[in-house]
Motif scaffolding. Structure first.
Motif, mmCIF file in Angstrom:
data_model
loop_
_atom_site.group_PDB
_atom_site.id
_atom_site.type_symbol
_atom_site.label_atom_id
_atom_site.label_comp_id
_atom_site.label_asym_id
_atom_site.label_seq_id
_atom_site.Cartn_x
_atom_site.Cartn_y
_atom_site.Cartn_z
ATOM 1 N N TYR A 1 0.508 -1.191 -0.337
ATOM 2 C CA TYR A 1 -0.113 0.350 -0.378
ATOM 3 C C TYR A 1 1.032 0.809 -0.222
ATOM 4 O O TYR A 1 0.768 2.863 0.719
ATOM 5 C CB TYR A 1 -0.642 0.278 1.213
ATOM 6 N N THR B 1 -5.006 -6.624 1.155
ATOM 7 C CA THR B 1 -4.518 -6.757 -0.767
ATOM 8 C C THR B 1 -5.930 -8.292 -0.616
ATOM 9 O O THR B 1 -5.115 -9.128 -0.208
ATOM 10 C CB THR B 1 -3.099 -6.846 -1.228
ATOM 11 N N ASP C 1 -7.232 -3.821 -2.138
ATOM 12 C CA ASP C 1 -7.038 -3.842 -2.993
ATOM 13 C C ASP C 1 -6.776 -4.810 -4.225
ATOM 14 O O ASP C 1 -6.328 -6.330 -3.583
ATOM 15 C CB ASP C 1 -5.162 -3.183 -2.949
#
Length: 314
Positions: A19, A65, A101
């Motif tokens: 990130y 993620t 994500d």
């Protein structure tokens, strides 16, 4: 309104490298007037450390993620962030965003599906943001030094670029509302007993969390330990619930309101208004007397006629 710059922390069980692009976005000129500082915080097994980090921020982004595998944030088997998301909401109220994500599908339809399957996200976070790998590629937010480009990296990626730009603006909008206001409590439903304890189904969804984390830590060992459970269960709430303040009834409590059929149970009306049975009893008494007089009159008339006939014949 005086803008109070936010102290932003990105909480995650994933490595910071995943990130970095988000940190760079928050440190860009677009967020300069809103964000005082932005740092990443790795969620370890140490609950006290997590609480200390939480008290150092005024805005939080919970990051996950899909590179780790499944999108098991809350409410599902092996969910990773049930407890942490509740703690974030307890302390920061509406100043919480969940960001997922590296998705293949970052559409609004997929977002609604995730919120339906994992409702705790909607309960505890102000918004859910989905980002795809294609969107990051379109905005040059990949690689070792990700910095958002002012235009798409390719004309064929215009739609993906417009999409991530809109989502970043959504993050800015939530932070803009939070800046200078401070933690805003979110109304939350409580059980009919008035307690804020977790249901058995919720407890069972957190039983296994092993295998996640850049340090290879086993979350099962600490989650199941008596020391950890005691520390978490005995901690004071950082925020007071909105629906339990100032004597306001908690959501879900019923207030008894007399219905029309309850009127005969109200003392003042019972004294002033005679009951329906009493009214009809008076009519019944009148009817009985009338019948008695009519029958008596008919019998008397028949006797008089009989006497007259006897007198005439004799």
């Amino acid at each position: 309104m005086t803008v109070q710059k936010l102290k932003v922390r990105i909480f995650s069980r994933d490595a910071k490298e995943n990130y970095n692009w988000l940190l760079n976005v928050l440190k860009s000129a677009m967020f300069e007037s809103l964000v005082g500082n932005a740092v990443g915080t790795y969620i370890t097994n140490n609950f006290r450390s997590f609480t200390d980090d939480l008290t150092q921020c005024t805005f939080a982004i919970l990051y996950h993620t899909k590179k780790r595998g499944r999108l098991n944030i809350t409410d599902v088997t092996d969910s990773l962030y049930d407890e942490e998301l509740r703690d974030l909401e307890d302390h920061l109220g509406k100043n919480v965003i969940v960001l997922l994500d590296d998705l293949d599908d970052s559409s609004d339809g997929n977002m609604r599906r995730i919120l339906q399957e994992q409702p705790l996200i909607k309960e505890c976070a102000e918004t859910l943001i989905l980002i795809s790998e294609l969107e990051k590629q379109a905005a040059n937010l990949t690689g070792s030094d990700p910095k958002m480009s002012p235009a798409p990296t390719s004309q064929t990626m215009q739609d993906a670029y417009d999409s991530i730009k809109t989502k970043i603006k959504r993050i800015w909008s939530v932070m803009d509302e939070a800046a200078g206001v401070g933690p805003v409590p979110r109304p939350r439903k409580v059980s009919s007993s008035g307690s804020d304890t977790q249901s058995e189904g919720y407890k069972s969804s957190r039983t296994t969390k092993s295998g996640y984390g850049q340090q290879g830590l086993d979350l099962d060992d600490v989650r199941s330990s008596s020391a950890y459970s005691s520390e978490r269960s005995n901690r004071p709430l950082i925020n007071t619930r909105l629906d339990q303040r100032d004597g306001i009834p908690a959501i879900g409590e019923e207030t008894r309101i007399p219905f029309p059929e309850d009127d005969d149970q109200m003392p003042d009306k019972k004294q002033k208004t005679p009951s329906r049975r009493q009214s009809f009893s008076w009519c019944k008494n009148i009817s009985d007397k009338m019948v008695f007089f009519i029958i008596g009159g008919v019998v008397g008339l028949l006797l008089i006629i009989l006497i007259i006939i006897l007198c005439v014949t004799l």
